[in-house]
Design an enzyme around this catalytic site. Structure first.
Site, mmCIF file in Angstrom:
data_model
loop_
_atom_site.group_PDB
_atom_site.id
_atom_site.type_symbol
_atom_site.label_atom_id
_atom_site.label_comp_id
_atom_site.label_asym_id
_atom_site.label_seq_id
_atom_site.Cartn_x
_atom_site.Cartn_y
_atom_site.Cartn_z
ATOM 1 C CB SER A 118 -8.519 7.196 -3.733
ATOM 2 O OG SER A 118 -8.893 5.668 -3.800
ATOM 3 C CG ASP B 256 -0.709 4.981 -8.166
ATOM 4 O OD1 ASP B 256 -1.910 4.882 -8.107
ATOM 5 O OD2 ASP B 256 0.132 4.452 -8.606
ATOM 6 C CE1 TYR C 165 -2.579 -8.868 -6.431
ATOM 7 C CE2 TYR C 165 -2.668 -6.580 -5.958
ATOM 8 C CZ TYR C 165 -2.686 -7.430 -6.953
ATOM 9 O OH TYR C 165 -2.614 -7.366 -8.249
ATOM 10 C CE LYS D 28 -3.005 -2.953 4.548
ATOM 11 N NZ LYS D 28 -4.100 -2.885 3.732
HETATM 12 P P1 IMP Z 1 -4.469 2.130 -7.233
HETATM 13 O O1 IMP Z 1 -3.318 3.128 -6.263
HETATM 14 O O2 IMP Z 1 -5.584 2.611 -7.054
HETATM 15 O O3 IMP Z 1 -3.597 2.315 -8.679
HETATM 16 O O4 IMP Z 1 -4.588 0.574 -6.818
HETATM 17 C C1 IMP Z 1 -3.557 0.259 -6.091
HETATM 18 C C2 IMP Z 1 -3.998 -1.400 -6.125
HETATM 19 O O5 IMP Z 1 -2.715 -1.908 -5.279
HETATM 20 C C3 IMP Z 1 -4.929 -1.812 -5.105
HETATM 21 O O6 IMP Z 1 -6.391 -1.891 -5.954
HETATM 22 C C4 IMP Z 1 -4.726 -3.283 -4.692
HETATM 23 O O7 IMP Z 1 -4.879 -4.292 -5.691
HETATM 24 C C5 IMP Z 1 -3.116 -2.729 -4.404
HETATM 25 N N1 IMP Z 1 -2.890 -2.378 -2.809
HETATM 26 C C6 IMP Z 1 -2.509 -1.289 -2.854
HETATM 27 N N2 IMP Z 1 -2.427 -1.164 -1.452
HETATM 28 C C7 IMP Z 1 -2.781 -2.190 -1.011
HETATM 29 C C8 IMP Z 1 -3.028 -2.625 0.559
HETATM 30 O O8 IMP Z 1 -2.706 -1.888 1.325
HETATM 31 N N3 IMP Z 1 -3.401 -4.135 0.522
HETATM 32 C C9 IMP Z 1 -3.588 -4.937 -0.732
HETATM 33 N N4 IMP Z 1 -3.539 -4.495 -1.934
HETATM 34 C C10 IMP Z 1 -2.913 -2.995 -1.935
#
Ligand code: IMP
Length: 215
Positions: A19, A80, A168, A189
């Site tokens: 990531s 993810d 978020y 958190k």
């Molecule tokens: P990905 O897993 O990289 O596709 O992106 C996950 C997306 O979900 C992040 O960019 C955030 O917008 C949201 N997200 C995932 N986990 C969290 C968290 O712990 N807090 C707030 N937003 C989250």
């Protein structure tokens, strides 16, 4: 089991994090608490397009792409995750990172979400985190695959509050809490988050499979 209770008995000593999200990386370092070191993604590694229909599919896609590009020599951990909002039929879901468009900032995604929920009192939502860990095994390209997940139920507030976290967090208030995740502080958190729950499940699984062993 917590990261602290597993200290000094890690068989698996490091993982490469599949990531580029610095918010996630900070949380993984905290959650693994020195039990397993988290190595950042080398700049030459290309993450795949997230075309999966589920968080599990996308976590596996990312883990496999990074495992292949690094020659299958190091353990790879992919996450993810995202937000599912009841009143939006589960959106933004797997599109959480790009809800307001490709390359959108966290602030733009939050603004898009608040606009989509404007005027509705139905604010229930949940965060989901799916983890895929690939651990190299004897034989070229062979890996042990461990998949776990965690989730947190809560509600979307009418306006952002707090400065911690990412994504978020400023508008997500876990059930039973007064604060948003961005007001909770890192330890707060981790105690309630989907990523904290998934990581505790991963550590349990590693222990059960003998991958966390005494030094
Ligand atoms: P990905 O897993 O990289 O596709 O992106 C996950 C997306 O979900 C992040 O960019 C955030 O917008 C949201 N997200 C995932 N986990 C969290 C968290 O712990 N807090 C707030 N937003 C989250």
């Amino acid at each position: 089991m917590t990261a602290a209770s597993a200290r000094r008995r890690s068989g698996l000593r490091e993982v490469l994090l599949a990531s580029g999200n610095t918010g996630k990386a900070r949380e993984f370092e905290r959650l693994l608490g020195g039990v397993i070191s988290v190595c950042p993604l080398p700049p030459q590694i290309v993450l795949p397009e997230e075309i999966g229909a589920t968080f599990t599919d996308n976590a596996r896609l990312k883990a496999e792409a990074v495992f292949q590009q690094t020659g299958g020599r190091v353990a790879v951990l992919a996450d993810d995750s995202g937000l599912e909002v009841e009143a939006l039929a589960g959106q933004p879901g797997v599109h959480s990172a790009r809800y307001a468009g490709e390359g959108a900032t966290d602030e733009e995604n939050v603004a898009q979400l608040l606009m989509a929920l404007h005027g509705t009192s139905q604010r229930q939502a949940r965060f989901i985190c799916c983890l895929c860990l690939l651990v190299p095994q004897p034989g070229p390209g062979v890996a042990l695959c461990i998949e776990v997940s965690g989730e947190t139920a809560g509600a979307i507030e009418a306006a952002p509050r707090g400065k911690d976290g990412f994504g978020y967090d400023p508008v997500f208030r876990p059930d039973g809490w007064e604060k948003t995740l961005a007001e909770a502080g890192p330890a707060g958190k981790d105690s309630v988050s989907h990523r904290g729950a998934a990581m505790r499940a991963l550590l349990e699984t590693l222990q059960e499979r003998g991958l966390l062993t005494h030094d």
